[in-house]
Write a protein that holds these residues in place. Structure first.
Motif, PDB file in Angstrom:
ATOM      1  N   UNK A 272     -92.265 -24.117 -71.166  1.00  0.00           N
ATOM      2  CA  UNK A 272     -91.875 -22.732 -71.419  1.00  0.00           C
ATOM      3  C   UNK A 272     -92.768 -22.083 -72.468  1.00  0.00           C
ATOM      4  N   UNK A 273     -93.110 -22.845 -73.516  1.00  0.00           N
ATOM      5  CA  UNK A 273     -94.009 -22.312 -74.555  1.00  0.00           C
ATOM      6  C   UNK A 273     -95.382 -22.014 -73.974  1.00  0.00           C
ATOM      7  N   UNK A 274     -95.855 -22.919 -73.125  1.00  0.00           N
ATOM      8  CA  UNK A 274     -97.154 -22.695 -72.495  1.00  0.00           C
ATOM      9  C   UNK A 274     -97.098 -21.490 -71.552  1.00  0.00           C
ATOM     10  N   UNK A 275     -96.001 -21.350 -70.816  1.00  0.00           N
ATOM     11  CA  UNK A 275     -95.843 -20.195 -69.919  1.00  0.00           C
ATOM     12  C   UNK A 275     -95.795 -18.900 -70.719  1.00  0.00           C
ATOM     13  N   UNK A 276     -95.143 -18.916 -71.865  1.00  0.00           N
ATOM     14  CA  UNK A 276     -95.087 -17.731 -72.723  1.00  0.00           C
ATOM     15  C   UNK A 276     -96.478 -17.366 -73.224  1.00  0.00           C
ATOM     16  N   UNK A 277     -97.245 -18.383 -73.631  1.00  0.00           N
ATOM     17  CA  UNK A 277     -98.627 -18.141 -74.094  1.00  0.00           C
ATOM     18  C   UNK A 277     -99.477 -17.569 -72.968  1.00  0.00           C
ATOM     19  N   UNK A 278     -99.329 -18.130 -71.762  1.00  0.00           N
ATOM     20  CA  UNK A 278    -100.101 -17.645 -70.619  1.00  0.00           C
ATOM     21  C   UNK A 278     -99.719 -16.210 -70.266  1.00  0.00           C
ATOM     22  N   UNK A 279     -98.439 -15.906 -70.332  1.00  0.00           N
ATOM     23  CA  UNK A 279     -97.996 -14.538 -70.035  1.00  0.00           C
ATOM     24  C   UNK A 279     -98.561 -13.571 -71.074  1.00  0.00           C
ATOM     25  N   UNK A 280     -98.540 -13.974 -72.341  1.00  0.00           N
ATOM     26  CA  UNK A 280     -99.087 -13.136 -73.401  1.00  0.00           C
ATOM     27  C   UNK A 280    -100.584 -12.908 -73.184  1.00  0.00           C
ATOM     28  N   UNK A 281    -101.302 -13.981 -72.860  1.00  0.00           N
ATOM     29  CA  UNK A 281    -102.747 -13.856 -72.600  1.00  0.00           C
ATOM     30  C   UNK A 281    -102.995 -12.945 -71.402  1.00  0.00           C
ATOM     31  N   UNK A 282    -102.170 -13.074 -70.360  1.00  0.00           N
ATOM     32  CA  UNK A 282    -102.320 -12.226 -69.181  1.00  0.00           C
ATOM     33  C   UNK A 282    -102.067 -10.759 -69.522  1.00  0.00           C
ATOM     34  N   UNK A 283    -100.995 -10.494 -70.308  1.00  0.00           N
ATOM     35  CA  UNK A 283    -100.694  -9.114 -70.695  1.00  0.00           C
ATOM     36  C   UNK A 283    -101.815  -8.519 -71.532  1.00  0.00           C
ATOM     37  N   UNK A 284    -102.379  -9.318 -72.435  1.00  0.00           N
ATOM     38  CA  UNK A 284    -103.506  -8.836 -73.244  1.00  0.00           C
ATOM     39  C   UNK A 284    -104.728  -8.523 -72.378  1.00  0.00           C
ATOM     40  N   UNK A 285    -105.018  -9.406 -71.439  1.00  0.00           N
ATOM     41  CA  UNK A 285    -106.155  -9.173 -70.534  1.00  0.00           C
ATOM     42  C   UNK A 285    -105.927  -7.922 -69.690  1.00  0.00           C
ATOM     43  N   UNK A 286    -104.703  -7.753 -69.237  1.00  0.00           N
ATOM     44  CA  UNK A 286    -104.368  -6.564 -68.442  1.00  0.00           C
ATOM     45  C   UNK A 286    -104.527  -5.294 -69.265  1.00  0.00           C
ATOM     46  N   UNK A 287    -104.065  -5.317 -70.526  1.00  0.00           N
ATOM     47  CA  UNK A 287    -104.208  -4.145 -71.406  1.00  0.00           C
ATOM     48  C   UNK A 287    -105.685  -3.864 -71.687  1.00  0.00           C
ATOM     49  N   UNK A 288    -106.462  -4.916 -71.891  1.00  0.00           N
ATOM     50  CA  UNK A 288    -107.899  -4.734 -72.134  1.00  0.00           C
ATOM     51  C   UNK A 288    -108.583  -4.122 -70.913  1.00  0.00           C
ATOM     52  N   UNK A 289    -108.220  -4.592 -69.736  1.00  0.00           N
ATOM     53  CA  UNK A 289    -108.779  -4.036 -68.506  1.00  0.00           C
ATOM     54  C   UNK A 289    -108.426  -2.561 -68.364  1.00  0.00           C
ATOM     55  N   UNK A 290    -107.198  -2.198 -68.692  1.00  0.00           N
ATOM     56  CA  UNK A 290    -106.765  -0.795 -68.624  1.00  0.00           C
ATOM     57  C   UNK A 290    -107.548   0.056 -69.623  1.00  0.00           C
ATOM     58  N   UNK A 291    -107.775  -0.471 -70.819  1.00  0.00           N
ATOM     59  CA  UNK A 291    -108.562   0.257 -71.825  1.00  0.00           C
ATOM     60  C   UNK A 291    -109.999   0.462 -71.360  1.00  0.00           C
ATOM     61  N   UNK A 292    -110.587  -0.570 -70.766  1.00  0.00           N
ATOM     62  CA  UNK A 292    -111.958  -0.448 -70.255  1.00  0.00           C
ATOM     63  C   UNK A 292    -112.010   0.594 -69.133  1.00  0.00           C
ATOM     64  N   UNK A 293    -110.998   0.588 -68.260  1.00  0.00           N
ATOM     65  CA  UNK A 293    -110.953   1.569 -67.162  1.00  0.00           C
ATOM     66  C   UNK A 293    -110.859   2.990 -67.709  1.00  0.00           C
ATOM     67  N   UNK A 294    -109.983   3.194 -68.699  1.00  0.00           N
ATOM     68  CA  UNK A 294    -109.835   4.529 -69.295  1.00  0.00           C
ATOM     69  C   UNK A 294    -111.111   4.968 -69.995  1.00  0.00           C
ATOM     70  N   UNK A 295    -111.764   4.043 -70.702  1.00  0.00           N
ATOM     71  CA  UNK A 295    -113.022   4.376 -71.387  1.00  0.00           C
ATOM     72  C   UNK A 295    -114.095   4.746 -70.365  1.00  0.00           C
ATOM     73  N   UNK A 296    -114.122   4.027 -69.257  1.00  0.00           N
ATOM     74  CA  UNK A 296    -115.076   4.346 -68.189  1.00  0.00           C
ATOM     75  C   UNK A 296    -114.844   5.733 -67.619  1.00  0.00           C
ATOM     76  N   UNK A 297    -113.579   6.080 -67.405  1.00  0.00           N
ATOM     77  CA  UNK A 297    -113.252   7.413 -66.897  1.00  0.00           C
ATOM     78  C   UNK A 297    -113.662   8.486 -67.904  1.00  0.00           C
TER      79      UNK A 297
END
Length: 181
Positions: free
Chosen positions: A34-59
Motif C-alpha cells: 500500500x505504501x508503494x502504491x501510494x508513492x507510485x500514485x503520487x509520482x504519477x500525479x506529479x508527472x501528470x501535473x508536470x505534463x499539463x504545465x508543459x502543455x500550457x506553456x507550449x500553448x
C-alpha cells in the motif's frame, strides 16, 4: 513435494523480504504494498501535473509567437510610415501627389490598426523610460519629466514596444540631471 518446492505453500520461507518482528507477515507485506502504491500514485500525479504545465506553456508560447510574429516586418515598415508623414507635411508637394500619399498613409494606418500596431502617446505625457527615449532636456514651463517635444514617434505591437518615441523632456527648475523613471 516439500514446502520449498511448492510456491503456494504457506510454509515456504520468504527470501526477499526481511522478517518483521511482532507482526503478521501478510499484513506487513500488504502495508508495504500500500505504501508503494501510494508513492507510485503520487509520482504519477506529479508527472501528470508536470505534463499539463508543459502543455500550457507550449500553448502560451504558440500564442505569443502568433501575437508577435510580425515584429520584424512591422519594424521595417515604420520608416515607410515616417516618410509618408514627412511627404504630407512638406509644403512643396502638388495636390494630386498629396492625395496619393494621404491615401497610402490611410491604408497603412488601417493595416497597422488591424495588426495591433499603435502609436505611443508622447507629447505632454510624463516620461516613461519603457516607452520613451530621452534625447534632450529642455528648459520649459512644463512640469519636470514631462515630454515637451517629439523627435520621432514610437510604436507598440500589441503591448510590446516596437520602437520607443524619441523625445525631449522638461528639465527640473533647478537644472537637475536625468529624467526620473
Amino acid at each position: 513435494m516439500n514446502p520449498e518446492q511448492n510456491p503456494y505453500s504457506t510454509d515456504a520461507p520468504e527470501q526477499d523480504l526481511p522478517p518483521v518482528a511482532g507482526g503478521n507477515e501478510a499484513s506487513d507485506r500488504l502495508s508495504r504494498a500500500e505504501a508503494e502504491a501510494t508513492e507510485m500514485k503520487d509520482a504519477w500525479l506529479r508527472a501528470r501535473a508536470e505534463l499539463e504545465n508543459v502543455r500550457k506553456q507550449g500553448q502560451a508560447d504558440v500564442a505569443r509567437a502568433h501575437k508577435y510574429a510580425i515584429d520584424k516586418f512591422a519594424g521595417e515598415l515604420l520608416p515607410v510610415k515616417d516618410a509618408l508623414e514627412l511627404a504630407l507635411a512638406s509644403p512643396g508637394a502638388d495636390s494630386s501627389l498629396r492625395e496619393g500619399v494621404a491615401l497610402t498613409l490611410k491604408q497603412l494606418d488601417a493595416a497597422f490598426a488591424k495588426s495591433g500596431i499603435t502609436e505611443i502617446a508622447a507629447a505632454g505625457e510624463k516620461f516613461d523610460p519603457h516607452r520613451h527615449q530621452a534625447m534632450a532636456m529642455i528648459d520649459s514651463a512644463e512640469a519636470p519629466n514631462t515630454i515637451v517635444q517629439v523627435f520621432q514617434k514610437g510604436y507598440l505591437l500589441n503591448d510590446r514596444v516596437l520602437r520607443p518615441a524619441l523625445v525631449a523632456v522638461a528639465k527640473a527648475k533647478d537644472g537637475g540631471g536625468e529624467p526620473a523613471a
